[in-house]
Design an enzyme around this catalytic site. Structure first.
Site, PDB file in Angstrom:
ATOM      1  N   ASP A 431       0.878  -1.164   0.000  1.00 21.29           N
ATOM      2  CA  ASP A 431       0.000   0.000   0.000  1.00 21.29           C
ATOM      3  C   ASP A 431       0.923   1.224   0.000  1.00 21.29           C
ATOM      4  O   ASP A 431       2.070   1.121   0.420  1.00 21.29           O
ATOM      5  CB  ASP A 431      -0.858  -0.052   1.269  1.00 21.29           C
ATOM      6  N   THR A 433       0.001   4.834   1.096  1.00 19.29           N
ATOM      7  CA  THR A 433      -0.170   5.735   2.235  1.00 19.29           C
ATOM      8  C   THR A 433       0.089   5.023   3.557  1.00 19.29           C
ATOM      9  O   THR A 433      -0.582   4.062   3.882  1.00 19.29           O
ATOM     10  CB  THR A 433      -1.605   6.300   2.233  1.00 19.29           C
ATOM     11  N   ASP A 630      -1.545  -0.647   5.950  1.00 22.13           N
ATOM     12  CA  ASP A 630      -1.704  -0.095   7.299  1.00 22.13           C
ATOM     13  C   ASP A 630      -3.128   0.330   7.617  1.00 22.13           C
ATOM     14  O   ASP A 630      -3.403   0.769   8.716  1.00 22.13           O
ATOM     15  CB  ASP A 630      -0.788   1.123   7.471  1.00 22.13           C
TER      16      ASP A 630
END
Length: 741
Positions: A431, A433, A630
């Site tokens: 991912d 961000t 996250d």
């Protein structure tokens, strides 16, 4: 329908798909194909086996195949502790003192000579009876079930071994006269109560550890369920408000969402404007502006404006419910690692029982007198030495030491399967961000138009932004303060929701916002268009500053790449991993970050269901996939991946969905975790070899195969000692993993 086709249609219908970031329930269904049971039954109404997901029933119980306790498919938010964990813990602690006393008596009783050895046997019998018949009762039940269902497993041997040792010892205590003189030792017939007691206490302890670890698998779903607000504020026909439970909200209801409250269900804005923080579900790092006609997702956070919305999807149809179901299904769609020991346990059990039976009859028919007693003793010795203590410890000990070692390096493994699978990973999906980047907006730079200074542009923008709660404003104010710039007090501050802010600073009219705000106040942005485009191409958010209706400059805020990311990606590529980026952020930003980091495969504007589909697609190609993320939006993909890796700096849900968590949120941990995985598997194989070697040597000896040639017999006491030694060698070997770099 293909997920990507659906996504583009969606954007076509609603304009800018990235801004609204929504997904219809049909879209989820297309990729998830969640079984109807997940929505039609209340949480916890279906039970399944963690090792055999195909076993399903509508009430609690044990798995007919392996004896493991069944778990609810979807846990309830208010679930208490697993009753079996409570029960086993009670059995373990209540009988542990008795086990210790029995063992000490067996080892040192003859030296102390406090009472006759015959009396000592009766004392051991009284102490061992509650351990075996009460604490060990669940194991005998499972052993009996394994025979009934014709699926021999560890419980078969533990039940037979402890049962035989206990029954033999009871007979030796109650009727010592039937045993030959050669079995008299220090004034009594040797008994093996301590062997039965220690095996049961060790097994109970192992079960307590295992059940505690397994109880965490439902934590991901519980934290997702906990995101939804409990109540909604419904607007009554007369204009007043009433608080109603979330379950009483119907499609079409008008709901009021005040600043700081969560959006109750999926729907559309009817009036008002606000910035809504959707990061917990979409991964979009910045709050998304919502005005009348824009879509809202349930459980997201309304930051600064008041909204009235119309509910469109409630209950099991909301995006949050869809994600809960995706996580539940991904968790259940693969059984945890079948331990290497378990793969052979069935055959091993059958072989040991067959050898014990053959030993009994061979001695009975052809052995020296008293032949049947010899047969019984040797059969018991076979069952005790083959009792799978070392075999049972072989993998858990390696796992326990490896997880401890990993934890000191900031890598948390949630289960043995993660350690086993990690070494096979060849593809890593990351991912953006919060994984590659910090996940928090930071001031990048200020560019002044002709006749203005960059620091002055920053000073005026920060002065004006002191009145705003927007994260971009916070980044600008923080940057000015860090530079030691003195800020002025703004007057007449007003926020034009979604496009910027205006006010008066030191008598000058200041406007800060996007191109829409500049057009609204008649300011041309032409002179700085090339610079603005270049900044956007680098993945930054750009704001224009106008002073007295004249363009003064640009301010860029971006999500900076973590300092450890380039080195981490280098070490992962060196290990032969294919790195793929998938993010809910815009394609332009995603490509800009990927270009800077040398990542060639990029997927932007992906929803949770798209990430899940990407993992499945790679798995269908035969790839072993690790997913690093996250956010809550990563949760389904983290659960579906062969190994999910959560950033410790992210959300609890991501950490609970992923079997591996990097506490510092540093991708370098993935390469370290892979090295530890390799070492652990080697160690486990060595341990299994030790365990089998003891059995391969000990079983023929216990069966008396060497008696005709050497006169050697292996008494159950020596068998119990050999069993302890095999366990000790396994533990010692596992402890070597503590030195693994």
């Amino acid at each position: 329908m293909d997920m990507h086709t659906h996504h583009h249609q969606h954007e076509h219908e609603h304009g800018d798909g990235h801004q609204h970031d929504e997904r219809s329930p049909r879209g989820h269904g297309a990729s998830v194909a969640a079984p109807p049971v997940l929505t039609d039954l209340p949480a916890g109404a279906l039970y399944t086996c963690p090792m055999h997901p195909e076993v399903r029933q509508d009430r609690p119980g044990n798995c007919p195949k392996c004896g493991m306790t069944l778990e609810p498919v979807l846990p309830a938010l208010d679930d208490d502790e697993n009753p079996e964990l409570t029960d086993f813990r009670r059995r373990f602690w209540w009988t542990l003192p008795l086990t210790v006393i029995v063992t000490l008596l067996a080892m040192f009783g003859h030296r102390l000579q406090w009472f006759s050895m015959g009396t000592q046997s009766w004392i051991e019998l009284m102490l061992a009876t509650p351990i075996v018949l009460w604490a060990g009762w669940p194991f005998f039940v499972r052993g009996a079930q394994s025979v009934k269902h014709r699926s021999p497993n560890m419980w078969t041997l533990i039940g037979l071994g402890t049962g035989a040792a206990f029954a033999y010892s009871v007979a030796a205590t109650a009727t010592p006269g039937v045993f030959p003189a050669s079995f008299q030792a220090m004034g009594r017939v040797a008994v093996y109560f301590e062997a039965a007691a220690v095996i049961i206490s060790l097994t109970l302890l192992g079960q307590v550890f295992e059940l505690k670890a397994r109880s965490q698998t439902s934590a991901a779903i519980k934290s997702l369920l906990g995101l939804a607000p409990k109540t909604a504020r419904r607007v009554k026909p007369d204009g007043g408000d009433e608080d109603v439970p979330l379950s009483h909200v119907h499609v079409g209801d008008l709901l009021r969402v005040r600043p700081g409250e969560k959006v109750p269900v999926d729907g559309v804005v009817v009036e008002g404007a606000s910035a809504v923080d959707e990061s917990m579900l979409t991964g979009e790092p910045l709050p998304v502006t919502k005005r009348a006609g824009d879509k809202l997702i349930g459980a997201t956070l309304n930051t600064n404006g008041a909204l009235v919305m119309r509910s469109e999807r409630v209950g099991a149809q909301t995006m949050l419910s869809q994600i809960v179901q995706m996580v539940a299904q991904a968790q259940r769609s693969k059984a945890p690692m079948q331990r290497m020991a378990d793969q052979v346990a069935g055959w091993f059990v059958m072989a040991v029982v067959a050898i014990a039976v053959a030993t009994f009859f061979a001695w009975g028919f052809w052995g020296p007198e008293p032949s049947w007693v010899y047969g019984l003793i040797n059969a018991v010795a076979v069952l005790i030495i083959a009792c799978p203590c070392a075999l049972g410890l072989a993998t858990p000990m390696s796992i326990m030491v490896a997880t401890g070692r990993a934890a000191t390096r900031g890598i948390l493994f949630r289960d043995a399967a993660a350690i086993e699978h990690f070494r096979k990973v060849d593809t890593l999906i990351v991912d953006k961000t919060g994984t590659l980047t910090e996940g928090k907006p930071a001031f990048d730079r200020a560019i002044a138009a002709a006749g203005f200074e960059a620091d002055e542009v920053l000073r005026l923008a920060a002065s004006l932004d002191q009145g705003s709660e927007h994260p971009l404003a916070d980044a600008i104010v923080r940057a000015a303060r860090d530079k030691g710039i003195e800020l002025a007090k703004p007057e007449g501050f007003e926020s034009s929701s979604g496009i910027g802010v205006r006010g008066v600073v030191e008598g000058r009219r200041i406007a800060l916002g996007n191109t829409a705000l500049m057009q609204q106040i008649g300011v041309t942005v032409e002179p700085l268009v090339p610079q603005a485009e270049a900044l956007r191409a680098e993945g930054a958010s750009v704001m224009h500053l106008a002073i007295d209706e004249r363009l003064a400059g640009l301010l860029a805020v971006s999500d900076p790449v973590k300092s450890s990311t380039p080195e981490a990606l280098g070490s992962l590529r060196a290990a032969g991993l294919r790195v793929v980026m998938a993010t809910g952020d815009g394609v332009t930003t995603a490509r800009a970050v990927a270009r800077r980091l040398g990542i060639e495969e990029v997927h932007g504007e992906v929803k949770p269901a798209d990430k899940l589909e990407l993992v499945k697609t790679l798995q269908r190609e035969g790839r072993v996939v690790a997913m690093a993320g996250d956010g809550i939006n990563d949760a389904p993909a983290l659960a579906q991946a062969d190994v999910g890796v959560a950033m410790g700096t992210g959300t609890d849900v991501a950490m609970n969905s992923a079997p591996v968590t990097l506490v510092k949120g540093d991708l370098r941990g993935i390469a370290q975790a892979r090295g530890l995985s390799e070492a652990t598997i080697v160690n486990m194989k060595q341990n299994l070899w030790f365990a089998f070697a003891y059995n391969a040597l000990g079983v023929p000896l216990a069966a008396g195969l060497l008696f005709p040639f050497t006169g050697w017999l292996l008494s159950p006491l020596i068998a119990a000692l050999a069993m302890s030694l095999s366990s000790a060698s396994v533990i010692t070997n596992a402890l070597r993993l503590r030195r693994q770099s």
